[in-house]
Motif scaffolding. Structure first.
Motif, PDB file in Angstrom:
ATOM      1  N   SER A   1     -31.755 -28.567  21.747  1.00 12.54           N
ATOM      2  CA  SER A   1     -30.683 -29.558  21.768  1.00 12.54           C
ATOM      3  C   SER A   1     -31.254 -30.976  21.755  1.00 12.54           C
ATOM      4  O   SER A   1     -30.685 -31.889  21.172  1.00 12.54           O
ATOM      5  N   ILE A   2     -32.428 -31.137  22.398  1.00 16.07           N
ATOM      6  CA  ILE A   2     -33.060 -32.464  22.341  1.00 16.07           C
ATOM      7  C   ILE A   2     -33.474 -32.786  20.909  1.00 16.07           C
ATOM      8  O   ILE A   2     -33.196 -33.859  20.387  1.00 16.07           O
ATOM      9  N   ALA A   3     -34.114 -31.811  20.280  1.00  8.72           N
ATOM     10  CA  ALA A   3     -34.563 -32.009  18.902  1.00  8.72           C
ATOM     11  C   ALA A   3     -33.370 -32.350  18.023  1.00  8.72           C
ATOM     12  O   ALA A   3     -33.434 -33.251  17.178  1.00  8.72           O
ATOM     13  N   GLN A   4     -32.277 -31.631  18.253  1.00 13.23           N
ATOM     14  CA  GLN A   4     -31.081 -31.847  17.460  1.00 13.23           C
ATOM     15  C   GLN A   4     -30.572 -33.277  17.625  1.00 13.23           C
ATOM     16  O   GLN A   4     -30.290 -33.968  16.649  1.00 13.23           O
ATOM     17  N   SER A   5     -30.514 -33.727  18.849  1.00 10.90           N
ATOM     18  CA  SER A   5     -29.946 -35.054  19.049  1.00 10.90           C
ATOM     19  C   SER A   5     -30.892 -36.128  18.505  1.00 10.90           C
ATOM     20  O   SER A   5     -30.451 -37.147  17.987  1.00 10.90           O
ATOM     21  N   ILE A   6     -32.209 -35.875  18.602  1.00 10.53           N
ATOM     22  CA  ILE A   6     -33.149 -36.853  18.044  1.00 10.53           C
ATOM     23  C   ILE A   6     -32.993 -36.924  16.535  1.00 10.53           C
ATOM     24  O   ILE A   6     -32.920 -38.005  15.948  1.00 10.53           O
ATOM     25  N   LEU A   7     -32.887 -35.761  15.910  1.00  7.86           N
ATOM     26  CA  LEU A   7     -32.780 -35.758  14.451  1.00  7.86           C
ATOM     27  C   LEU A   7     -31.470 -36.376  13.987  1.00  7.86           C
ATOM     28  O   LEU A   7     -31.428 -37.104  13.009  1.00  7.86           O
ATOM     29  N   ALA A   8     -30.395 -36.102  14.715  1.00  7.05           N
ATOM     30  CA  ALA A   8     -29.111 -36.700  14.340  1.00  7.05           C
ATOM     31  C   ALA A   8     -29.199 -38.217  14.470  1.00  7.05           C
ATOM     32  O   ALA A   8     -28.705 -38.967  13.616  1.00  7.05           O
ATOM     33  N   ALA A   9     -29.867 -38.667  15.532  1.00  4.37           N
ATOM     34  CA  ALA A   9     -30.002 -40.115  15.730  1.00  4.37           C
ATOM     35  C   ALA A   9     -30.924 -40.722  14.682  1.00  4.37           C
ATOM     36  O   ALA A   9     -30.782 -41.881  14.308  1.00  4.37           O
ATOM     37  N   THR A  10     -31.886 -39.907  14.206  1.00  3.21           N
ATOM     38  CA  THR A  10     -32.830 -40.422  13.212  1.00  3.21           C
ATOM     39  C   THR A  10     -32.116 -40.989  12.001  1.00  3.21           C
ATOM     40  O   THR A  10     -32.378 -42.104  11.578  1.00  3.21           O
ATOM     41  N   TRP A  11     -31.190 -40.211  11.457  1.00  2.00           N
ATOM     42  CA  TRP A  11     -30.481 -40.669  10.267  1.00  2.00           C
ATOM     43  C   TRP A  11     -29.660 -41.916  10.576  1.00  2.00           C
ATOM     44  O   TRP A  11     -29.623 -42.870   9.812  1.00  2.00           O
ATOM     45  N   ARG A  12     -28.998 -41.858  11.750  1.00  2.00           N
ATOM     46  CA  ARG A  12     -28.187 -43.027  12.126  1.00  2.00           C
ATOM     47  C   ARG A  12     -29.051 -44.273  12.260  1.00  2.00           C
ATOM     48  O   ARG A  12     -28.654 -45.358  11.836  1.00  2.00           O
ATOM     49  N   MET A  13     -30.227 -44.118  12.858  1.00  2.00           N
ATOM     50  CA  MET A  13     -31.077 -45.282  13.068  1.00  2.00           C
ATOM     51  C   MET A  13     -31.758 -45.730  11.772  1.00  2.00           C
ATOM     52  O   MET A  13     -32.148 -46.873  11.629  1.00  2.00           O
ATOM     53  N   ALA A  14     -31.907 -44.773  10.858  1.00  3.64           N
ATOM     54  CA  ALA A  14     -32.544 -45.130   9.578  1.00  3.64           C
ATOM     55  C   ALA A  14     -31.576 -45.886   8.673  1.00  3.64           C
ATOM     56  O   ALA A  14     -32.001 -46.658   7.809  1.00  3.64           O
ATOM     57  N   THR A  15     -30.277 -45.660   8.898  1.00  9.06           N
ATOM     58  CA  THR A  15     -29.285 -46.195   7.956  1.00  9.06           C
ATOM     59  C   THR A  15     -29.383 -47.715   7.704  1.00  9.06           C
ATOM     60  O   THR A  15     -29.430 -48.131   6.548  1.00  9.06           O
ATOM     61  N   PRO A  16     -29.427 -48.556   8.766  1.00  9.01           N
ATOM     62  CA  PRO A  16     -29.505 -49.996   8.461  1.00  9.01           C
ATOM     63  C   PRO A  16     -30.777 -50.348   7.693  1.00  9.01           C
ATOM     64  O   PRO A  16     -30.763 -51.238   6.847  1.00  9.01           O
ATOM     65  N   LEU A  17     -31.860 -49.614   7.973  1.00 11.99           N
ATOM     66  CA  LEU A  17     -33.100 -49.873   7.234  1.00 11.99           C
ATOM     67  C   LEU A  17     -32.946 -49.457   5.778  1.00 11.99           C
ATOM     68  O   LEU A  17     -33.450 -50.129   4.875  1.00 11.99           O
ATOM     69  N   ILE A  18     -32.255 -48.346   5.538  1.00 11.73           N
ATOM     70  CA  ILE A  18     -32.086 -47.878   4.156  1.00 11.73           C
ATOM     71  C   ILE A  18     -31.318 -48.923   3.350  1.00 11.73           C
ATOM     72  O   ILE A  18     -31.764 -49.354   2.291  1.00 11.73           O
ATOM     73  N   TYR A  19     -30.181 -49.369   3.898  1.00 11.39           N
ATOM     74  CA  TYR A  19     -29.411 -50.395   3.186  1.00 11.39           C
ATOM     75  C   TYR A  19     -30.304 -51.590   2.860  1.00 11.39           C
ATOM     76  O   TYR A  19     -30.403 -52.033   1.717  1.00 11.39           O
ATOM     77  N   THR A  20     -30.928 -52.130   3.899  1.00  7.34           N
ATOM     78  CA  THR A  20     -31.665 -53.379   3.737  1.00  7.34           C
ATOM     79  C   THR A  20     -32.852 -53.201   2.799  1.00  7.34           C
ATOM     80  O   THR A  20     -33.107 -54.037   1.932  1.00  7.34           O
ATOM     81  N   ALA A  21     -33.573 -52.090   2.967  1.00 11.11           N
ATOM     82  CA  ALA A  21     -34.776 -51.884   2.154  1.00 11.11           C
ATOM     83  C   ALA A  21     -34.419 -51.620   0.694  1.00 11.11           C
ATOM     84  O   ALA A  21     -35.082 -52.123  -0.217  1.00 11.11           O
ATOM     85  N   ILE A  22     -33.356 -50.847   0.449  1.00  9.51           N
ATOM     86  CA  ILE A  22     -32.950 -50.597  -0.942  1.00  9.51           C
ATOM     87  C   ILE A  22     -32.617 -51.922  -1.624  1.00  9.51           C
ATOM     88  O   ILE A  22     -33.012 -52.190  -2.764  1.00  9.51           O
ATOM     89  N   GLY A  23     -31.908 -52.764  -0.901  1.00 12.64           N
ATOM     90  CA  GLY A  23     -31.580 -54.076  -1.462  1.00 12.64           C
ATOM     91  C   GLY A  23     -32.831 -54.872  -1.762  1.00 12.64           C
ATOM     92  O   GLY A  23     -32.979 -55.454  -2.842  1.00 12.64           O
ATOM     93  N   GLU A  24     -33.774 -54.872  -0.814  1.00 11.36           N
ATOM     94  CA  GLU A  24     -35.000 -55.656  -0.998  1.00 11.36           C
ATOM     95  C   GLU A  24     -35.837 -55.101  -2.149  1.00 11.36           C
ATOM     96  O   GLU A  24     -36.586 -55.835  -2.785  1.00 11.36           O
ATOM     97  N   ILE A  25     -35.706 -53.807  -2.426  1.00 11.32           N
ATOM     98  CA  ILE A  25     -36.425 -53.247  -3.577  1.00 11.32           C
ATOM     99  C   ILE A  25     -35.968 -53.930  -4.864  1.00 11.32           C
ATOM    100  O   ILE A  25     -36.778 -54.335  -5.692  1.00 11.32           O
ATOM    101  N   PHE A  26     -34.645 -54.103  -4.999  1.00 13.92           N
ATOM    102  CA  PHE A  26     -34.153 -54.805  -6.183  1.00 13.92           C
ATOM    103  C   PHE A  26     -34.711 -56.224  -6.228  1.00 13.92           C
ATOM    104  O   PHE A  26     -35.206 -56.692  -7.250  1.00 13.92           O
TER     105      PHE A  26
END
Lengths: 335, 498, 312
Positions: free
Chosen positions: C8-33
């Protein structure tokens, strides 16, 4: 040119103030009064200018060497932490030993912290833009840990350390104001960095690397060593700034000991085209902006963080003007 | 083109130029560096807007505000420095000219197929799917031509196309251009080489200092007349050069290997000696390892070798500064990037290598007085044209910048002089002066290694010529002009002897 | 510790991983352009703050998440156009302009936030954020269901964003032009491509996505604005771009890696009580960034014209 930049920035900010429902015609005079109305307020301006001059003069050296050092903030923290450590633990040394020791310790730790970013750049080609910012966070968070953990004054009190020994306090030279010799040290450091940069062969090497690192390398100049050197001196100045803040003003370390001096210093240096001696003027100017904006906040409830935005606009005006300088000058001379 | 005027902040590049190019001819534009040829053609191609003047094309006055307009009017240009994106394929580079900002690229295969057909039709031998970075210089030039033809060019401008080619490739290109003209194209050919004018053109216009000197039919003129038009006086085509007896070996290289910046082998085991009182020329098409060879000899990049000795002493990966102290002097190929600090003054540039030594530096402080005096002396001695020693280098002409570099380097009294492309992009007057200075050094017992892609220069200055091809030295000849054919073959990678 | 708890710990960490990665994904994809077109924007941090605040303010006054997101997009477009004006048209030093944008972002958002919300209207302080959407059936898959199929809309959107960005860069004319302009602007110019226009568009895409990344923080991750809410993510996104070799998929991978560090930090903070001082965990993403930068040898994929203004 810098004067025009300031005027433009104040005009833009006036618009922001208007939109936010404040009256700039009311706010700006209060700002002026907050900085220049009497000896006391002006001495406070100089106190705020002290770290800005030290950090700004240091940054001008790295900017001249072509390094985008955004890490003065972290280097300032490093200096203030070590200065506090020494100031508390060697409190019973006499002043004439303790004060140099504290300042030296601060400068040295700032220099080392900066050289870490410099090393990552020359050894691993890691962009200093990102590494210096990351090291800022590390330094700030680590300070937070110290003042809430091992160095905290008492476990139930504020997140701050105990006072440093009185022997480490910098003497004040203009009572009843709080103005201390740290200000004079800042002036001296700005002068020394100026001489280093423009009058010595070491400074020549640093400038050559900054303008054309490739040509410098072909001419036999050790580019890496110059980058490390510039980082060390710049970080040393910032660390000294941290040490002076602790020994001259706060006498202890707390969580947010810098209100962003490291970032203000970027504007301080850029405003005067990275001329170390001229950072004295721009440092005082930005100190006045800060003092004035605090007065503005007290009297009119205008949030003082606006100062950061004003400084950002100053930078933009400066870079825009420097690009169009020739055209603007031509326009004026033709009239 | 009528009455074209184009000025830049410091210079008048085109001062009322009128030229007329007839349909279906090869028209040469001849002139020295800085005569205004490239600027004029950039105006025609829409890269610069003229201050005044007009362009009449196919009977109509047209406005060309951007390369897009030029391409629409079926004008194509092959630039001196190729306008190809190295990370993209041939096809992708060609498709850059389609200006469909929102389009999804589903026609890549069709374009590639069409390119393949055209390549076969003209005998260009280009693979449309190859990455530009994988192609040789000659191939890239053919891609540029193919690109222009694909976009339907009727008028093709070529800016100094032969500068990067071997003599054989040049001959081939000139033949190909005649073939294009036979197919109905019109060609404007920019050059400063007289033989090429005579070989390829129908008519020629000579430019000097931004003005037209003459337009003549090629059959009615000869190289000597053209040269006089070009420089305004009879040129010294040959430098007087006395044969010398080379002295002992100064530089000895055995089995030198160097990698380029991507880590691929660029110099693959070269061996040679350079003696006192001798100029050894390294000929070759650019990009065959010359850059890396020079870097390695100047201690600026890592290398491996069986033997590397300077002045009889082995050199083991030491710093450039240490090499300077043993008498090495290096004049790098790219002045702006490697040789000078443009925003620095002449005086500041002159101390670039010795700023830390006595007497430039005294107890760590710069000795302004000595530095100025010394600079004044060198400016006079090397005939550097400037308003004073405190003028920034960026305000000097290319020739004078190079003279500053020469002044700084030759003042060091070299034992071994390493010169790479000393006269590229420099006007004739300065070129002559610089070449004389190099010869003068030879007579002062210096050992000289001259790297140049300009075969004329190599034959003019060298005592011996080595040819470098793909990182190897594949031939050596004495500097006898009769052997130019042989050198050309080697430069193209033909190992056999004539 | 028993297995179930670990899972259950692993599960919650992994679920949080995507959530925490999201703002970086938006920002980094934009910066790639942005970077692929040859412009480097280190002012992402400031632009994230501006996006976070404008999204928050509009949502808190209109109670409409849609209007909030729209205003964040608008603020991003304005920031991007301004950044282009200074870097592309005026051709000022891009690093200096970026530093100025960070100051303006910090100062302006702090100023506006304190001006609007110091009066004590506390009911406006907390937003109804993007709700997490359970995808029927899939969200019931044991273990993976919670990680992948119980996220909010802005997190799911990254699944579209990354392939879309990759498609635009590799399969459209616009993408081809962006790459050409970043590698060899003069070649693009002589082919008839408007270098200035391409750089304006790319920079504005970058700023807009950074503003969205910021808005995610105040509207989907937290439920309010906090001064300096981006906490260095704008700079971490710069490292993500380098680590991801300027490719959208690479940036997604790098963002997820950073997401793990953020998630670990959160989880350990919650678990450890006072055993580990929280600052030791707080510092993890920053240290990770340093390590990532150091571990990258060479930068082969860097656009050749990055950071250089184009002068015809």
């Amino acid at each position: 040119m810098p004067v025009i930049a300031i005027v433009v920035a104040l005009l833009v900010s006036a618009v922001v103030l208007l939109v936010a429902g404040y009256d700039p015609l009311e706010a700006y005079p209060i700002m002026w009064k907050g900085a220049f109305s009497d000896q006391r307020t002006f001495s406070e301006v100089l106190l705020k200018a002290t770290p800005l001059i030290l950090l700004g003069a240091g940054l001008s050296l790295t900017f001249r060497c072509g390094i985008v050092n955004l890490g003065a903030e972290g280097q300032f923290y490093a200096g203030s932490v070590v200065a506090t450590l020494i100031g508390i633990n060697f409190a019973n040394l006499p002043s004439y030993l303790l004060i140099p020791l504290v300042l030296l310790g601060g400068a040295l730790s700032g220099a080392l912290w900066a050289m870490l970013a410099g090393y990552l750049k020359v050894r691993f080609n890691a962009s200093e833009v990102v590494t210096t910012i990351m090291l800022n966070y590390v330094a700030i968070i680590f300070t937070g840990y110290l003042v809430t953990g091992p160095m905290q004054e008492s476990k139930v009190g504020f997140p701050q350390t105990a006072q440093i020994g009185e022997a480490a306090w910098l003497p004040r030279f203009l009572p009843p104001t709080r103005l201390h010799i740290g200000f004079l040290i800042a002036l001296l450091v700005a002068l020394l960095i100026y001489i280093l940069l423009f009058k010595t062969s070491t400074g020549y090497g640093i400038r050559a690397v900054g303008i054309n690192a490739e040509a410098a390398r072909y001419a036999g100049i050790n580019v890496r060593r110059n980058i490390l050197l510039a980082m060390a001196i710049s970080g040393g100045a910032a660390g000294l700034g941290g040490a002076i803040e602790v020994t001259g003003l706060t006498y202890r370390l707390f969580q947010m000991i810098s209100p962003g001096y490291g970032f203000d210093a970027i504007a301080v240096s850029l405003l005067v085209n990275n001329n170390p001696i001229a950072t004295v003027l721009s440092g005082i100017l930005f100190g006045a902006l800060r003092s004035g904006s605090e007065m503005m906040q007290m009297n009119l409830k205008v949030p003082s963080v606006l100062v950061s935005a004003i400084q950002g606009i100053v930078i933009l005006s400066v870079v825009a003007f420097s690009v169009y300088r020739d055209k603007i000058l031509k326009w004026f001379t033709e009239r | 083109m009528e009455d074209i005027v184009k000025t830049f902040p410091d210079t008048i590049a085109n001062d009322g130029i009128t030229i007329e190019v007839r349909s279906g001819e090869v028209h040469c534009l001849l002139g020295e560096n800085g005569a205004g040829k490239t600027v004029l053609m950039s105006v025609l191609f829409g890269l610069y807007r003229p201050d005044s003047g007009r362009i009449i094309y196919k009977g109509e006055s047209i406005q060309i505000n951007s390369p897009k307009d030029a391409i629409k009017n079926r004008i194509g240009m092959v630039h001196q420095h190729f306008m190809l994106v190295p990370t993209l394929t041939v096809t992708q580079n060609v498709m850059l000219g389609q200006y469909a900002y929102t389009k999804i690229l589903n026609n890549t295969d069709k374009v590639a197929e069409r390119l393949r057909e055209m390549s076969q039709q003209f005998g260009l031998d280009i693979d449309p799917c190859a990455l530009i970075s994988e192609l040789s210089v000659g191939e890239q030039q053919r891609v540029e031509i193919l690109k222009a033809l694909y976009h339907g060019a009727d008028l093709l401008i070529l800016d100094e196309p032969t500068a990067v080619l071997t003599p054989q490739e040049t001959t081939h290109l000139l033949g190909f251009l005649r073939q294009l003209v036979d197919n109905g194209l019109t060609i404007i050919f920019i050059t400063h080489k007289l033989e090429e004018v005579m070989q390829v053109s129908d008519r020629v216009t000579v430019l000097r200092d931004g003005k037209v000197v003459a337009t003549v039919d090629t059959v009615d003129t000869d190289p000597r007349e053209l040269a006089r038009f070009m420089v305004g006086r009879d040129v010294l085509m040959e430098l007087t050069r006395e044969a010398t007896q080379p002295g002992p070996v100064v530089l000895s290289v055995k089995g030198l290997c160097v990698n380029d910046e991507r880590g691929l082998p660029a110099v693959k085991g070269v061996s040679f000696d350079v003696r006192e009182k001798e100029i050894v020329g390294i000929a070759g098409v650019s990009g065959n390892g010359q850059t890396e060879l020079a870097l390695a000899l100047a201690g600026l990049t890592e290398c491996t070798f069986d033997e590397l000795a300077l002045g009889g002493r082995p050199v083991m990966n030491v710093s450039p500064r240490k090499l300077f102290e043993t008498g090495l002097v290096h004049i790098p190929e790219d002045r702006h990037k490697m040789g000078v600090v443009l925003p620095f003054t002449i005086a500041e540039n002159i101390i670039l290598e010795d700023y830390h030594c006595q007497p430039n530096s005294h107890h760590g402080f710069l000795n302004k007085r000595y530095i100025s005096q010394h600079a004044v002396m060198l400016v006079e001695k090397f005939d550097i044209r400037a308003s004073g020693i405190n003028e920034e280098l960026e305000h000097l002409s290319g020739g004078n910048q190079q003279k500053v570099v020469m002044a700084r380097e030759l003042d060091r009294k070299p034992r071994f002089l390493l010169v790479n492309q000393p006269t590229r992009g420099i006007d004739i007057g300065a070129t002559e002066y610089i070449r004389q200075q190099i010869l003068l050094q030879r007579d002062k017992n210096c050992a000289i290694l001259l790297i140049s892609t300009d075969l004329e220069e190599i034959f003019m200055l060298s005592d011996r010529i080595l040819v470098i091809y793909e990182g190897q030295i594949i031939g050596e000849v004495p500097a006898d002009r009769k052997l130019i054919e042989q050198v050309g073959l080697w430069m193209a990678g033909q190992r056999s002897t004539v | 510790m028993d297995i179930l708890l670990l899972v259950s710990i692993a599960q919650s960490i992994l679920a949080a991983t995507w959530r925490m990665a999201t703002p970086l994904i938006y920002t980094a994809i934009g910066e790639i352009f942005t970077e692929r077109s040859g412009v480097i924007n280190i002012g992402l941090e400031g632009i994230m703050l501006i996006g976070a605040l404008s999204g928050y303010v509009v949502t808190s006054y209109t109670d409409s998440l849609f209007l909030g997101i729209s205003s964040a997009v608008l603020s991003g477009i304005i920031s991007g156009l301004l950044f282009s004006l200074f870097t592309v048209t005026i051709k000022a030093n891009q690093i200096v302009v970026g530093a100025a944008f960070n100051m303006i972002g910090t100062g302006l958002t702090g100023f506006i936030y304190r001006t609007l919300y110091s009066g004590g209207s506390t009911d406006k302080l907390v937003l109804d954020t993007f709700p997490s959407i359970k995808i029927p059936l899939l969200s019931d898959i044991p273990f993976f269901g919670e990680i992948l199929f119980q996220q909010n809309l802005m997190v799911y959107a990254t699944v579209v964003l990354v392939p879309l960005a990759a498609f635009i860069l590799s399969k459209t004319a616009f993408g081809l032009y962006v790459k050409a302009v970043g590698e060899h602007p003069k070649a693009a110019d002589t082919s008839g491509i408007n270098v200035t226009l391409i750089r304006y568009i790319s920079t504005t895409i970058g700023a807009t996505l950074a503003a969205l990344g910021g808005a995610y923080l105040s509207m989907a991750h937290a439920n309010q604005f906090v001064e300096g809410i981006a906490t260095g993510r704008g700079f971490i996104a710069l490292a993500v771009v380098v680590f991801g070799r300027w490719s959208p998929w690479g940036a997604m991978g790098a963002s997820l890696l950073f997401g793990v560090f953020y998630a670990l930090q959160l989880r350990l903070q919650a678990m450890s009580g006072n055993v580990i001082p929280y600052q030791f965990l707080q510092v993890l993403p920053y240290l990770a960034t340093l390590i990532v930068l150091v571990s990258l040898k060479g930068r082969g994929a860097e656009p050749k014209a990055l950071g250089k203004p184009y002068k015809a």
